[in-house]
Write a protein that holds these residues in place. Structure first.
Motif, PDB file in Angstrom:
ATOM      1  N   PHE A 172      72.251  99.267   0.360  1.00 42.33           N
ATOM      2  CA  PHE A 172      72.861  98.198   1.143  1.00 42.33           C
ATOM      3  C   PHE A 172      74.361  98.043   0.869  1.00 42.33           C
ATOM      4  CE2 PHE A 172      68.348  96.757   0.890  1.00 42.33           C
ATOM      5  CZ  PHE A 172      68.048  96.984   2.225  1.00 42.33           C
ATOM      6  N   THR A 173      74.944  99.000   0.151  1.00 36.55           N
ATOM      7  CA  THR A 173      76.399  98.973  -0.045  1.00 36.55           C
ATOM      8  C   THR A 173      77.083  99.434   1.246  1.00 36.55           C
ATOM      9  OG1 THR A 173      76.479 101.241  -0.881  1.00 36.55           O
ATOM     10  CG2 THR A 173      76.126  99.472  -2.495  1.00 36.55           C
ATOM     11  N   GLU A 174      78.333  99.077   1.401  1.00 36.58           N
ATOM     12  CA  GLU A 174      79.061  99.433   2.628  1.00 36.58           C
ATOM     13  C   GLU A 174      79.139 100.945   2.807  1.00 36.58           C
ATOM     14  OE1 GLU A 174      83.463  98.704   4.725  1.00 36.58           O
ATOM     15  OE2 GLU A 174      82.944  97.737   2.816  1.00 36.58           O
ATOM     16  N   LYS A 175      79.385 101.667   1.711  1.00 39.66           N
ATOM     17  CA  LYS A 175      79.505 103.126   1.792  1.00 39.66           C
ATOM     18  C   LYS A 175      78.203 103.765   2.250  1.00 39.66           C
ATOM     19  CE  LYS A 175      80.716 107.179  -1.007  1.00 39.66           C
ATOM     20  NZ  LYS A 175      81.130 107.663  -2.350  1.00 39.66           N
ATOM     21  N   MET A 176      77.087 103.347   1.627  1.00 36.80           N
ATOM     22  CA  MET A 176      75.797 103.922   1.996  1.00 36.80           C
ATOM     23  C   MET A 176      75.363 103.453   3.372  1.00 36.80           C
ATOM     24  SD  MET A 176      75.002 105.986  -0.344  1.00 36.80           S
ATOM     25  CE  MET A 176      73.310 106.357   0.060  1.00 36.80           C
ATOM     26  N   SER A 182      74.772 106.920  10.292  1.00 33.92           N
ATOM     27  CA  SER A 182      75.511 108.025  10.908  1.00 33.92           C
ATOM     28  C   SER A 182      74.581 108.929  11.719  1.00 33.92           C
ATOM     29  CB  SER A 182      76.203 108.845   9.811  1.00 33.92           C
ATOM     30  OG  SER A 182      76.640 110.081  10.312  1.00 33.92           O
ATOM     31  N   TRP A 183      75.023 109.254  12.938  1.00 37.84           N
ATOM     32  CA  TRP A 183      74.290 110.220  13.745  1.00 37.84           C
ATOM     33  C   TRP A 183      74.376 111.617  13.136  1.00 37.84           C
ATOM     34  CZ3 TRP A 183      70.775 109.006  17.090  1.00 37.84           C
ATOM     35  CH2 TRP A 183      70.862 107.835  17.839  1.00 37.84           C
ATOM     36  N   LYS A 184      75.474 111.899  12.434  1.00 36.04           N
ATOM     37  CA  LYS A 184      75.617 113.202  11.799  1.00 36.04           C
ATOM     38  C   LYS A 184      74.498 113.440  10.793  1.00 36.04           C
ATOM     39  CE  LYS A 184      80.660 113.551  12.248  1.00 36.04           C
ATOM     40  NZ  LYS A 184      81.955 113.656  11.517  1.00 36.04           N
ATOM     41  N   PHE A 186      71.619 111.950  10.831  1.00 38.09           N
ATOM     42  CA  PHE A 186      70.360 112.020  11.579  1.00 38.09           C
ATOM     43  C   PHE A 186      70.103 113.417  12.109  1.00 38.09           C
ATOM     44  CE2 PHE A 186      68.043 111.786  15.608  1.00 38.09           C
ATOM     45  CZ  PHE A 186      66.857 111.208  15.179  1.00 38.09           C
ATOM     46  N   PHE A 187      71.093 114.007  12.774  1.00 41.13           N
ATOM     47  CA  PHE A 187      70.881 115.337  13.366  1.00 41.13           C
ATOM     48  C   PHE A 187      70.802 116.421  12.291  1.00 41.13           C
ATOM     49  CE2 PHE A 187      72.612 113.185  17.194  1.00 41.13           C
ATOM     50  CZ  PHE A 187      71.513 113.411  18.021  1.00 41.13           C
ATOM     51  N   ALA A 188      71.470 116.198  11.158  1.00 41.60           N
ATOM     52  CA  ALA A 188      71.352 117.149  10.049  1.00 41.60           C
ATOM     53  C   ALA A 188      69.934 117.127   9.480  1.00 41.60           C
ATOM     54  CB  ALA A 188      72.370 116.811   8.962  1.00 41.60           C
ATOM     55  N   LEU A 189      69.365 115.930   9.411  1.00 36.82           N
ATOM     56  CA  LEU A 189      68.003 115.793   8.900  1.00 36.82           C
ATOM     57  C   LEU A 189      66.955 116.213   9.921  1.00 36.82           C
ATOM     58  CD1 LEU A 189      68.241 112.312   7.118  1.00 36.82           C
ATOM     59  CD2 LEU A 189      67.818 114.500   5.995  1.00 36.82           C
ATOM     60  N   LEU A 190      67.280 116.051  11.206  1.00 39.91           N
ATOM     61  CA  LEU A 190      66.272 116.229  12.250  1.00 39.91           C
ATOM     62  C   LEU A 190      65.670 117.626  12.249  1.00 39.91           C
ATOM     63  CD1 LEU A 190      64.763 114.984  14.614  1.00 39.91           C
ATOM     64  CD2 LEU A 190      66.651 115.704  16.117  1.00 39.91           C
ATOM     65  N   GLU A 240      69.967  99.255  13.707  1.00 45.25           N
ATOM     66  CA  GLU A 240      70.680  98.049  13.269  1.00 45.25           C
ATOM     67  C   GLU A 240      72.146  98.115  13.669  1.00 45.25           C
ATOM     68  OE1 GLU A 240      71.766  94.467  11.401  1.00 45.25           O
ATOM     69  OE2 GLU A 240      69.843  95.257  12.107  1.00 45.25           O
ATOM     70  N   ARG A 241      72.726  99.281  13.528  1.00 46.45           N
ATOM     71  CA  ARG A 241      74.150  99.460  13.859  1.00 46.45           C
ATOM     72  C   ARG A 241      74.420  99.140  15.325  1.00 46.45           C
ATOM     73  NH1 ARG A 241      77.089 105.412  13.832  1.00 46.45           N
ATOM     74  NH2 ARG A 241      78.995 104.823  14.978  1.00 46.45           N
ATOM     75  N   PHE A 242      73.542  99.593  16.201  1.00 44.43           N
ATOM     76  CA  PHE A 242      73.751  99.394  17.633  1.00 44.43           C
ATOM     77  C   PHE A 242      73.011  98.165  18.179  1.00 44.43           C
ATOM     78  CE2 PHE A 242      74.701 103.897  17.006  1.00 44.43           C
ATOM     79  CZ  PHE A 242      75.912 104.006  17.686  1.00 44.43           C
ATOM     80  N   GLN A 243      72.328  97.437  17.285  1.00 45.88           N
ATOM     81  CA  GLN A 243      71.648  96.200  17.668  1.00 45.88           C
ATOM     82  C   GLN A 243      70.712  96.402  18.865  1.00 45.88           C
ATOM     83  OE1 GLN A 243      72.052  92.785  16.120  1.00 45.88           O
ATOM     84  NE2 GLN A 243      72.441  94.380  14.597  1.00 45.88           N
ATOM     85  N   VAL A 244      69.860  97.426  18.748  1.00 44.42           N
ATOM     86  CA  VAL A 244      68.904  97.720  19.815  1.00 44.42           C
ATOM     87  C   VAL A 244      67.475  97.573  19.291  1.00 44.42           C
ATOM     88  CG1 VAL A 244      70.437  99.222  21.118  1.00 44.42           C
ATOM     89  CG2 VAL A 244      69.054 100.189  19.279  1.00 44.42           C
ATOM     90  N   PHE A 245      66.548  97.403  20.222  1.00 45.40           N
ATOM     91  CA  PHE A 245      65.127  97.237  19.891  1.00 45.40           C
ATOM     92  C   PHE A 245      64.922  96.126  18.864  1.00 45.40           C
ATOM     93  CE2 PHE A 245      65.361 101.820  21.124  1.00 45.40           C
ATOM     94  CZ  PHE A 245      64.612 101.709  22.300  1.00 45.40           C
ATOM     95  N   LYS A 246      65.554  94.977  19.100  1.00 48.49           N
ATOM     96  CA  LYS A 246      65.452  93.868  18.152  1.00 48.49           C
ATOM     97  C   LYS A 246      64.022  93.369  17.990  1.00 48.49           C
ATOM     98  CE  LYS A 246      70.159  92.089  18.682  1.00 48.49           C
ATOM     99  NZ  LYS A 246      70.983  90.891  19.015  1.00 48.49           N
ATOM    100  N   PHE A 247      63.191  93.641  18.990  1.00 48.57           N
ATOM    101  CA  PHE A 247      61.800  93.206  18.895  1.00 48.57           C
ATOM    102  C   PHE A 247      61.105  93.831  17.692  1.00 48.57           C
ATOM    103  CE2 PHE A 247      57.271  93.659  20.118  1.00 48.57           C
ATOM    104  CZ  PHE A 247      56.959  92.304  20.216  1.00 48.57           C
ATOM    105  N   PHE A 248      61.593  94.993  17.252  1.00 52.17           N
ATOM    106  CA  PHE A 248      60.999  95.631  16.074  1.00 52.17           C
ATOM    107  C   PHE A 248      61.080  94.739  14.839  1.00 52.17           C
ATOM    108  CE2 PHE A 248      61.614 100.327  17.551  1.00 52.17           C
ATOM    109  CZ  PHE A 248      60.559 100.157  18.426  1.00 52.17           C
ATOM    110  N   ARG A 249      62.104  93.865  14.798  1.00 52.74           N
ATOM    111  CA  ARG A 249      62.223  92.946  13.666  1.00 52.74           C
ATOM    112  C   ARG A 249      61.026  91.990  13.620  1.00 52.74           C
ATOM    113  NH1 ARG A 249      68.552  91.016  14.150  1.00 52.74           N
ATOM    114  NH2 ARG A 249      69.496  93.091  14.022  1.00 52.74           N
ATOM    115  N   ILE A 250      60.637  91.520  14.807  1.00 53.77           N
ATOM    116  CA  ILE A 250      59.495  90.609  14.886  1.00 53.77           C
ATOM    117  C   ILE A 250      58.207  91.339  14.492  1.00 53.77           C
ATOM    118  CG2 ILE A 250      58.231  89.018  16.361  1.00 53.77           C
ATOM    119  CD1 ILE A 250      61.144  88.237  15.886  1.00 53.77           C
ATOM    120  N   VAL A 251      58.069  92.566  14.992  1.00 52.89           N
ATOM    121  CA  VAL A 251      56.900  93.371  14.621  1.00 52.89           C
ATOM    122  C   VAL A 251      56.891  93.611  13.114  1.00 52.89           C
ATOM    123  CG1 VAL A 251      55.729  95.586  14.927  1.00 52.89           C
ATOM    124  CG2 VAL A 251      56.818  94.477  16.878  1.00 52.89           C
ATOM    125  N   GLY A 252      58.068  93.940  12.564  1.00 57.96           N
ATOM    126  CA  GLY A 252      58.161  94.194  11.132  1.00 57.96           C
ATOM    127  C   GLY A 252      57.787  92.985  10.295  1.00 57.96           C
TER     128      GLY A 252
END
Length: 334
Positions: A172-176, A182-184, A186-190, A240-252
């Protein structure tokens, strides 16, 4: 499948299930471990242990009892085979109680880990070593074909809980936060994720067992789990970064209650869809049973709170949870 639905004609569902099978349970333990230290520091050890009883052991016993009772009473209409001894299995052999093994393992791992951490000052590094040794022990136990009841899951998943606590200092640090959103990354891991998960799926399907890799190739399973967990956390940071699918928070927020009620809810939903509504098309049944199996427990939980039936989930009235739900609902509506 167990109720006679022709899923064999739609192998996609089998492939998808096995493809995603290798990391979902380790991810639950890592997520719990991530938030463990914060809860411990806020509450202290006695209050933390009491909270584990209130929020994990209590619903395990209540909903385990309800599910087993319904399975016994309606045995002619369900595809489960349980006996009165199954009530005892909730504590000593939870793998015989369907999904409740996870709550059993989560409760005992949390209790052991927190006690070692706070009372005996065992460092995170030593906790990881303990987790590694226990994981190796679980592999040996499975190799020898021994039945040690609830202890096997404590041994296998302790390391994931410890890993969660380890990364909590950094994640939860700013650097991490920038790295994980990062999408980079994500695609590296994908690509690695797809290759590893495909190998995992292929081996399991070849041996006709969802658990073959986990039980017979434990160190490959560890790699599968860690890669899957990493990309899952990465993707959640992106959401979280793009603030999408907020309903997942309720499900979570409702995830524990969904987990407790899922088998009961989905069995009833399946019977209603097939017997009352005469829906027999397997893909439609899968989608409806799966989605309603999430939504119905959420609705039922909130109705229970509204009608003062909170005691089905905790032995302490969850005042803060009611406020949390209200605030989150307003956020999603906005």
């Amino acid at each position: 499948l167990n109720s006679g639905i022709d899923l064999a004609s739609y192998p996609f569902f089998k492939y998808l299930n096995v493809f995603l099978f290798g990391f979902r349970m380790p991810l639950f333990f890592i997520a719990s471990g991530i938030f463990m230290s914060g809860s411990l520091n806020k509450r202290g050890l006695p209050a933390y242990l009491n909270n584990r009883v209130n929020t994990i052991l209590y619903p395990l016993l209540i909903w385990g009892f309800l599910q087993i009772t319904l399975q016994i009473v309606f045995s002619a209409h369900t595809n489960s085979h349980v006996e009165p001894i199954t009530y005892l299995y909730l504590l000593i052999n939870p793998r015989e109680t369907a999904q409740f093994w996870y709550l059993n393992a989560l409760f005992f791992i949390g209790i052991i880990y927190a006690t070692l951490k706070m009372k005996y000052k065992v460092s995170i590094g030593k906790q990881l070593i303990i987790g590694g040794l226990l994981y190796s022990l679980s592999a040996l136990i499975r190799y020898e074909g021994m039945n040690v009841g609830f202890l096997i899951d404590i041994c296998e998943f302790y390391i994931f809980f410890a890993l969660g606590d380890f990364v909590s200092k950094y994640i939860f640090t700013e650097k991490m936060g920038k790295l994980f959103s990062s999408w980079k990354l994500f695609f590296a891991l994908l690509l690695v994720f797809l290759v590893v998960q495909y190998s995992f799926m292929h081996i399991n399907l070849m041996h006709q067992s969802d658990y073959y890799v986990e039980h017979n190739m434990p160190f490959f399973f560890l790699i599968v789990a860690l890669i899957g967990c990493t990309i899952s956390i990465n993707f959640s940071f992106i959401l979280e970064r793009f603030q999408v699918f907020k309903f997942f928070r309720i499900v979570g927020f409702h995830s524990l209650f969904i987990y407790c009620m899922q088998i009961i809810a989905m069995a009833i939903i399946r019977l209603v869809l097939i017997k009352a509504l005469h829906i027999t098309y397997p893909p439609l049944l899968v989608v409806l049973v799966w989605s309603l199996g999430i939504l119905v427990p959420m609705v039922f939980y909130n109705l229970c709170l509204r009608f003062n039936m909170w005691w089905l989930f905790t032995y302490k009235k969850p005042e803060n949870e009611i406020n949390f739900i209200s605030k989150k609902s307003k956020m999603v509506s906005a």
